[in-house]
Write an enzyme that holds these catalytic residues in place. Sequence first.
Site, short mmCIF file in Angstrom:
data_model
loop_
_atom_site.label_atom_id
_atom_site.label_comp_id
_atom_site.label_asym_id
_atom_site.label_seq_id
_atom_site.Cartn_x
_atom_site.Cartn_y
_atom_site.Cartn_z
CB SER A 7 -1.03 -0.13 1.07
OG SER A 7 -1.59 1.12 1.47
CG HIS A 30 -3.84 -1.78 -1.70
ND1 HIS A 30 -5.16 -2.31 -1.72
CD2 HIS A 30 -4.06 -0.73 -0.58
CE1 HIS A 30 -6.06 -2.11 -1.29
NE2 HIS A 30 -5.53 -1.09 -0.22
CG ASP A 32 -5.14 2.48 0.91
OD1 ASP A 32 -6.05 1.56 0.67
OD2 ASP A 32 -4.17 2.03 1.25
CG MET A 34 -8.52 6.82 2.31
SD MET A 34 -7.72 6.86 4.04
CE MET A 34 -6.80 5.36 4.00
CG HIS A 63 -9.44 0.08 -0.50
ND1 HIS A 63 -8.54 -0.38 0.70
CD2 HIS A 63 -10.58 -0.05 -0.16
CE1 HIS A 63 -9.56 -0.35 1.42
NE2 HIS A 63 -10.96 -0.20 1.10
CG MET A 65 -11.46 3.08 1.94
SD MET A 65 -9.99 2.84 3.02
CE MET A 65 -8.87 3.18 1.45
CG MET A 136 -11.59 -2.89 5.09
SD MET A 136 -10.17 -2.38 4.08
CE MET A 136 -9.25 -1.70 5.39
CG ASP A 174 -6.33 -2.75 3.17
OD1 ASP A 174 -5.43 -2.78 3.86
OD2 ASP A 174 -7.00 -1.90 2.48
C1 DX5 Z 1 -6.57 1.38 5.76
C2 DX5 Z 1 -6.08 1.35 4.07
C3 DX5 Z 1 -4.80 0.33 4.10
C4 DX5 Z 1 -3.44 0.74 4.89
C5 DX5 Z 1 -3.04 -0.64 5.38
O1 DX5 Z 1 -7.59 2.08 5.55
O2 DX5 Z 1 -6.95 0.52 3.40
O3 DX5 Z 1 -4.55 -0.45 2.74
O4 DX5 Z 1 -2.73 1.47 4.03
O5 DX5 Z 1 -1.71 -0.13 6.17
P1 DX5 Z 1 -1.04 -1.25 7.09
O6 DX5 Z 1 -0.35 -2.33 6.34
O7 DX5 Z 1 0.11 -0.33 7.76
O8 DX5 Z 1 -2.10 -1.56 8.04
ZN ZN Z 2 -6.46 -0.23 1.40
#
Ligand code: DX5
Ligand code: ZN
Length: 214
Positions: A7, A30, A32, A34, A63, A65, A136, A174
């Site tokens: 990620s 990956h 993210d 948000m 991903h 969110m 998750m 994740d």
């Molecule tokens: C959290 C993200 C993850 C995050 C994981 O909402 O979706 O992808 O980057 O980070 P780690 O591996 O540090 O928990």
């Molecule tokens: Zn993620």
Amino acid sequence: MIKIAPSILSADFANLERDIKKVSSADYLHVDVMDGAFVPNITIGVPVVKSIRNCTEMFLDVHLMVEKPARYVEAFAKAGADMLSVHLEAGHPTHIAQALEIMGHCGVKKAAALRPITKAEAILPYIEELDMVLVMTVEPGFGGQSFMASQLETIRQVRAILDKYNPACELEVDGGIAPETAPLVVEAGANVLVAGSAVYGADDIPAAIAALRG
Ligand code: DX5
Ligand code: ZN
């Protein structure tokens, strides 16, 4: 085969190309996204995904969110995402169905993501069209959180549903994935492991990726 998806949330965003190259031995990248509404944090959007696409051949696992993701799936697909994950909690079921339909038109792979509160059965209405289910293992929003062992049961339940209705569908986890937790999620049935801090926090990143793969 176990796939590793670093990620970039844990990367240095001012040196993103450099940090993407550091994880080139992994399987997926990956990303993210948000929106500050579905989750409290705000990260990156369409223009950044477009720039990432221009600097790597890696499979982009994006991903989302975000609230009401159908509004954005076409833009992320056009920006170069290979797969989009939409959260089943991010809109009414008719909205989620619409988001998946747009993904189909755009030729992007389709994934459904589950927050920890969401039951495995929530994937059933979409099961046959999914390429991946994302379970998750932390509350979405931030990297570096502790793995929720209570999600192992959800992973097992999703694995059982996939084995029955769509065995080709991947099962991604994740949040809080590290050398200690990776064997637990693999044993429960996951085959794609997202890791942010466990990869980018390591001194030897290729070795960390190999260790997570097991
Ligand atoms: C959290 C993200 C993850 C995050 C994981 O909402 O979706 O992808 O980057 O980070 P780690 O591996 O540090 O928990
Ligand atoms: Zn993620």
